[in-house]
Design a protein around this motif. Structure first.
Motif, PDB file in Angstrom:
ATOM      1  N   VAL A  89      37.826  43.748  39.671  1.00 15.15           N
ATOM      2  CA  VAL A  89      38.871  42.719  39.702  1.00 15.15           C
ATOM      3  C   VAL A  89      38.262  41.338  39.866  1.00 15.15           C
ATOM      4  N   VAL A  90      37.329  41.188  40.790  1.00 14.90           N
ATOM      5  CA  VAL A  90      36.687  39.880  41.026  1.00 14.90           C
ATOM      6  C   VAL A  90      35.914  39.439  39.794  1.00 14.90           C
ATOM      7  N   ASP A  91      35.197  40.393  39.175  1.00 13.07           N
ATOM      8  CA  ASP A  91      34.392  40.053  38.002  1.00 13.07           C
ATOM      9  C   ASP A  91      35.265  39.572  36.852  1.00 13.07           C
ATOM     10  N   LYS A  92      36.353  40.292  36.569  1.00 10.21           N
ATOM     11  CA  LYS A  92      37.218  39.909  35.456  1.00 10.21           C
ATOM     12  C   LYS A  92      37.960  38.605  35.727  1.00 10.21           C
ATOM     13  N   ALA A  93      38.284  38.350  36.989  1.00  9.90           N
ATOM     14  CA  ALA A  93      39.040  37.135  37.319  1.00  9.90           C
ATOM     15  C   ALA A  93      38.170  35.891  37.326  1.00  9.90           C
ATOM     16  N   GLU A 149      27.765  31.061  44.616  1.00 11.18           N
ATOM     17  CA  GLU A 149      27.220  31.107  45.980  1.00 11.18           C
ATOM     18  C   GLU A 149      28.072  32.041  46.834  1.00 11.18           C
ATOM     19  N   PRO A 150      27.457  32.706  47.803  1.00  7.03           N
ATOM     20  CA  PRO A 150      28.146  33.754  48.575  1.00  7.03           C
ATOM     21  C   PRO A 150      29.464  33.316  49.204  1.00  7.03           C
ATOM     22  N   SER A 151      29.552  32.079  49.689  1.00  5.58           N
ATOM     23  CA  SER A 151      30.778  31.645  50.364  1.00  5.58           C
ATOM     24  C   SER A 151      31.958  31.617  49.391  1.00  5.58           C
ATOM     25  N   ARG A 152      31.719  31.133  48.157  1.00  5.77           N
ATOM     26  CA  ARG A 152      32.785  31.106  47.160  1.00  5.77           C
ATOM     27  C   ARG A 152      33.209  32.512  46.771  1.00  5.77           C
ATOM     28  N   ILE A 153      32.225  33.368  46.526  1.00  9.12           N
ATOM     29  CA  ILE A 153      32.537  34.739  46.133  1.00  9.12           C
ATOM     30  C   ILE A 153      33.246  35.468  47.273  1.00  9.12           C
ATOM     31  N   ALA A 154      32.836  35.184  48.513  1.00  9.02           N
ATOM     32  CA  ALA A 154      33.469  35.829  49.665  1.00  9.02           C
ATOM     33  C   ALA A 154      34.940  35.447  49.762  1.00  9.02           C
ATOM     34  N   ASP A 155      35.240  34.168  49.503  1.00  3.17           N
ATOM     35  CA  ASP A 155      36.643  33.730  49.523  1.00  3.17           C
ATOM     36  C   ASP A 155      37.449  34.443  48.434  1.00  3.17           C
ATOM     37  N   ALA A 178      46.375  42.772  39.552  1.00  2.00           N
ATOM     38  CA  ALA A 178      45.609  42.040  40.570  1.00  2.00           C
ATOM     39  C   ALA A 178      44.698  41.016  39.918  1.00  2.00           C
ATOM     40  N   THR A 179      44.070  41.379  38.807  1.00  2.00           N
ATOM     41  CA  THR A 179      43.194  40.439  38.088  1.00  2.00           C
ATOM     42  C   THR A 179      43.987  39.232  37.603  1.00  2.00           C
ATOM     43  N   ALA A 180      45.158  39.473  37.031  1.00  2.00           N
ATOM     44  CA  ALA A 180      45.992  38.375  36.529  1.00  2.00           C
ATOM     45  C   ALA A 180      46.423  37.448  37.654  1.00  2.00           C
ATOM     46  N   LEU A 181      46.749  38.015  38.812  1.00  2.00           N
ATOM     47  CA  LEU A 181      47.198  37.198  39.944  1.00  2.00           C
ATOM     48  C   LEU A 181      46.063  36.430  40.586  1.00  2.00           C
ATOM     49  N   LEU A 182      44.843  36.958  40.498  1.00  2.37           N
ATOM     50  CA  LEU A 182      43.688  36.320  41.133  1.00  2.37           C
ATOM     51  C   LEU A 182      43.147  35.145  40.327  1.00  2.37           C
ATOM     52  N   GLN A 183      43.342  35.167  39.023  1.00  3.60           N
ATOM     53  CA  GLN A 183      42.793  34.121  38.161  1.00  3.60           C
ATOM     54  C   GLN A 183      43.450  32.764  38.411  1.00  3.60           C
ATOM     55  N   GLU A 184      42.652  31.714  38.287  1.00  4.92           N
ATOM     56  CA  GLU A 184      43.208  30.363  38.275  1.00  4.92           C
ATOM     57  C   GLU A 184      43.743  30.113  36.871  1.00  4.92           C
ATOM     58  N   THR A 185      45.016  29.801  36.762  1.00  3.83           N
ATOM     59  CA  THR A 185      45.649  29.752  35.441  1.00  3.83           C
ATOM     60  C   THR A 185      46.705  28.666  35.370  1.00  3.83           C
TER      61      THR A 185
END
Length: 770
Positions: free
Chosen positions: A141-145, A253-259, A296-303
């Motif tokens: 999900v994180v990768d696709k978003a 960077e880890p902080s962005r990915i962690a968020d 979940a991927t669709a909701l996570l993306q900035e769009t």
């Protein structure tokens, strides 16, 4: 402006008007497109030699004709239209930016309808055995978003070049990465050139030609020999490679990915995933859970534009209410995306969306409000226009008679005044009759509402014709001959055991001490979360002898000896699709003919039905004429497949219908028609559904405002007050009861659907930290 998009078996042709003015800073969350035409045609028709776009379009199915697509930034639209009207095609055209006028920079996130052939809404795989390896659900999900894997590949390429001892490695990595990015940009420019026509199309094609030259130069630089590269160029490009690498590393960077991961976990949890299921391989998910992962991927993306096509399919009520709250909360963000939702769930759509986008008669209309308000407003408008037209027709007839008499008298007596008076009244009749209100609802004024066109006549008063209503007719149950309960479960405990001896403890029973009685005419609703055991209970109700691989530990299950039972499985549509792939020429009529013939010849429960009888059954569920005889099952839509499955049940004239998620894939009108038909049907209904509005109508007997006073919807049992029982079938009491299945226990809900809904609301508030 024209666009062509090819699919595997069909092509979408798109054209529209487009402003000639260049907009420097467009609002990507808005769309305002005039003259939109969309046609779906076969690939052969679209690409056939010697055929123009106009002829290809004429041979296809027209979805929109000269429509206006207007979306306001941050608004939430419910896209409404009947099955087969082209809703998914319109959404695809928006998402893939096939419509000229949608900037390529617009970020569009879409959830498309999942392939139904392997969808499973009840059970998450117990382990990853069916798909070990690969990214976990959370990672996927994180990768696709975020396109994380693409960024990591670019970082890996540059890192290898920069850290290499080879002096030209960093330069070569930089040039390779640049070239790959230019090729992606070239694809966009090529698409832009194909989308546009006229002067803007010429300009786009010139830009494409110029960029193709740059890409060719980039390709030659990528292959340039080391001895031809100057020291100054080498030094400059090595520094560029280092700077680009630093920028890319900042993005991962880890902080962005962690968020992002933290947000992804909240979304997945809201959609029903546990911590353990988030860690399973993504490829091990069944169809229903893959849909939730895609959501979940669709909701996570900035769009900028968020499109959700049937997002409530395969969600339980907890997930539906969570999704409602999540989408409503987007309004509080700094730049909320423009939302377009297609959903058969009325309560979900009404709670989430502020506006309706109505696809009907090949055009788009807009309404600020929910569907019940729109339906009420349309009914009021029709009544008002009908009265206005009747009054005006009466006035017009009177004026025409006066004009006729004045002309006759004037000519007879050679009275010019009478003749002039008659002509004056005729002019008034011609110019001033018609609509008496303007588009805004105010009084019509000729010099204002037809400014510049004073010679024109007012539009005629047109009373909107009702679209042919969707009707479903259920045959009366066959005679039982003697009274008694249809289905009875007494103290049933059922569990699934491990097939082989295992050190793991045996799982707890799926059903514990369940007692349930279904009598003629009863309405039973069963609510519960996914995985609670609803489908297991349903299968026991339908076929108690087939309990493999489970074990009926104790209790009894009995059926009335003459009971004919119709069972609609939540996997019915997928099963029909599988059957259609094996037999591509199979039609609805041929399928029913085969089943009725085999049942009669084998001494089964049905008598031999004629072709006319079978056509009648198919027509009663909404598959009339050539749709039943000529269209292969493989080409039927999801909603039409639901109708076909209902026909397969109804020809036997069952006395009890057991329906497991029957509303999935149906449009608003068909869900409403089925709700009304089931409410009035004299047989018994056992219903499993996450659609609150549907359960309230069928089980609790709730009658909507627009249905009041309509004999078609009156079952005569006084159930609209939500009471547990009322006078229903002849000589008996109709029981109306809603149960909750949780922890293996079947518990009656005194307040019905409302009680279950309130419980889910509390869980959602806790889940969202509210």
């Amino acid at each position: 402006m024209t666009s062509i998009a090819a699919e595997s078996v069909s092509t979408i042709l798109v054209s529209c008007k487009q402003t000639r003015f260049h907009i420097e800073s467009p609002n990507y969350r808005e769309l305002d497109i005039e003259g939109l035409n969309i046609t779906v045609t076969s690939r052969a028709a679209a690409t056939g030699k010697g055929k123009g776009k106009g002829k290809a379009a004429a041979e296809g199915t027209e979805i929109l004709n000269n429509a206006k697509l207007r979306l306001k930034a941050g608004s939430r639209y419910a896209l409404v239209g009947r099955n087969g009207s082209g809703k998914s095609t319109l959404l695809k055209a928006i998402a893939e930016k096939l419509i000229p006028g949608i900037p390529e920079e617009t970020r569009v996130s879409i959830l498309q309808q999942t392939d139904l052939s392997d969808a499973n809404s009840d059970d998450l795989p117990a382990d990853g055995s069916s798909g070990r390896g690969g990214p976990t659900v959370l990672e996927d999900v994180v990768d696709k978003a975020t396109a994380k894997s693409e960024l990591e590949q670019e970082i890996e390429l540059l890192s290898a070049g920069v850290s290499s001892t080879e002096p030209y490695a960093a330069l070569q990595a930089l040039r390779k990465l640049r070239h790959e990015r230019m090729q992606k940009r070239l694809f966009i420019l090529d698409k832009d050139a194909r989308l546009r026509s006229g002067a803007r199309g010429l300009q786009a094609r010139k830009a494409l030609v110029e960029y193709e030259k740059l890409v060719a130069q980039s390709a030659s630089l990528k292959e340039q020999a080391a001895e031809d590269i100057s020291a100054e160029t080498l030094q400059t490009e090595i520094q560029e490679a280092v700077d680009m690498l630093a920028d890319l590393q900042l993005q991962v960077e880890p902080s962005r990915i962690a968020d992002t991961e933290s947000q992804a976990k909240k979304i997945l949890a809201g959609l029903g995933f546990t911590e353990a299921s988030m860690s399973k391989p993504a490829r091990s998910l069944s169809g229903g859970w893959r849909m939730r992962s895609s959501l979940a991927t669709a909701l996570l993306q900035e769009t900028d534009i968020l499109i959700l096509d049937e997002p409530t399919n395969f969600l339980d009520l907890l997930g539906i209410i969570w999704l409602q709250r999540h989408l409503q909360s987007l309004e509080d963000s700094a730049a909320p995306p423009t939302l377009i939702v297609v959903s058969h769930d009325r309560e979900f759509a009404s709670s989430v969306c502020t506006d309706l986008l109505i696809l009907k008669d090949k055009t788009l209309t807009y309404f600020h409000g929910d569907l019940p308000t729109y339906e009420s407003a349309q009914a009021e408008k029709k009544v008002h226009l009908t009265k206005m037209k009747e009054a005006q027709d009466k006035q017009k007839a009177h004026m025409q008679e006066t004009i006729r008499q004045n002309l006759a008298q004037g000519r007879k007596k050679d009275d010019l005044n009478k003749i002039r008076q008659a002509k004056s009244r005729q002019k008034r009749l011609d110019d001033r009759m018609g609509m008496q209100v303007n588009e805004k609802g105010g009084r019509f004024k000729l010099n204002r509402d037809l400014a510049g066109y004073h010679y024109a006549t007012r539009a005629e008063i047109e009373v909107p014709h009702d679209e042919r209503p969707v009707t479903l007719s259920l045959p009366d149950p066959s005679d039982l001959r003697f009274p008694g309960s249809l289905i009875s479960l007494e103290g049933v405990t059922f569990s699934y055991h491990h097939r082989h001896r295992s050190p793991k403890p045996q799982p707890p029973p799926v059903l514990q001490d369940v007692t349930l009685t279904v009598s003629p005419g009863d309405r039973i609703g069963i609510l519960g979360l996914n995985g609670a055991g609803k489908s297991t209970l349903i299968r026991l109700l339908v076929n108690p002898s087939n309990t493999t691989p489970g074990v009926l530990q104790h209790g009894t299950i009995t059926h009335h000896p003459r009971l004919k039972l119709g069972y609609y499985s939540q996997h019915a549509v997928a099963a029909l699709q599988t059957l259609a792939r094996v037999q591509p020429d199979l039609t609805a009529l041929s399928l029913l003919t085969r089943e009725t013939s085999s049942s009669s010849s084998g001494g089964g429960e049905g008598e031999l039905l004629s072709e006319g009888d079978l056509r009648g059954i198919l027509a009663r569920v909404g598959l009339p004429g050539r749709l039943a005889t000529d269209v292969p099952v493989a080409k039927l839509s999801g909603g039409q497949l639901v109708r076909l499955e209902l026909a397969r049940l109804l020809w036997r004239r069952p006395g009890c219908l057991v329906l497991d998620e029957v509303t999935t894939h149906l449009d608003y009108e068909t869900v409403s028609a089925l709700r009304a038909a089931l409410r009035a049907w004299p047989g018994a209904v056992v219903l499993v559904s996450h659609d609150r509005w549907f359960v309230r109508g069928v089980v609790e007997g709730v009658v909507d405002e627009e249905e009041e006073g309509d004999d078609e919807y009156d079952d005569g049992d006084g159930g609209s007050d939500g009471g547990r029982a009322g006078e229903g079938t002849a000589g008996g009491r109709r029981t109306r009861v809603v149960y909750k299945l949780a922890g293996g226990k079947l518990v009656e809900l005194e307040d019905g659907v409302r009680q279950f809904e309130e419980g889910m609301e509390r869980r959602v508030r806790k889940l969202m930290g509210g």
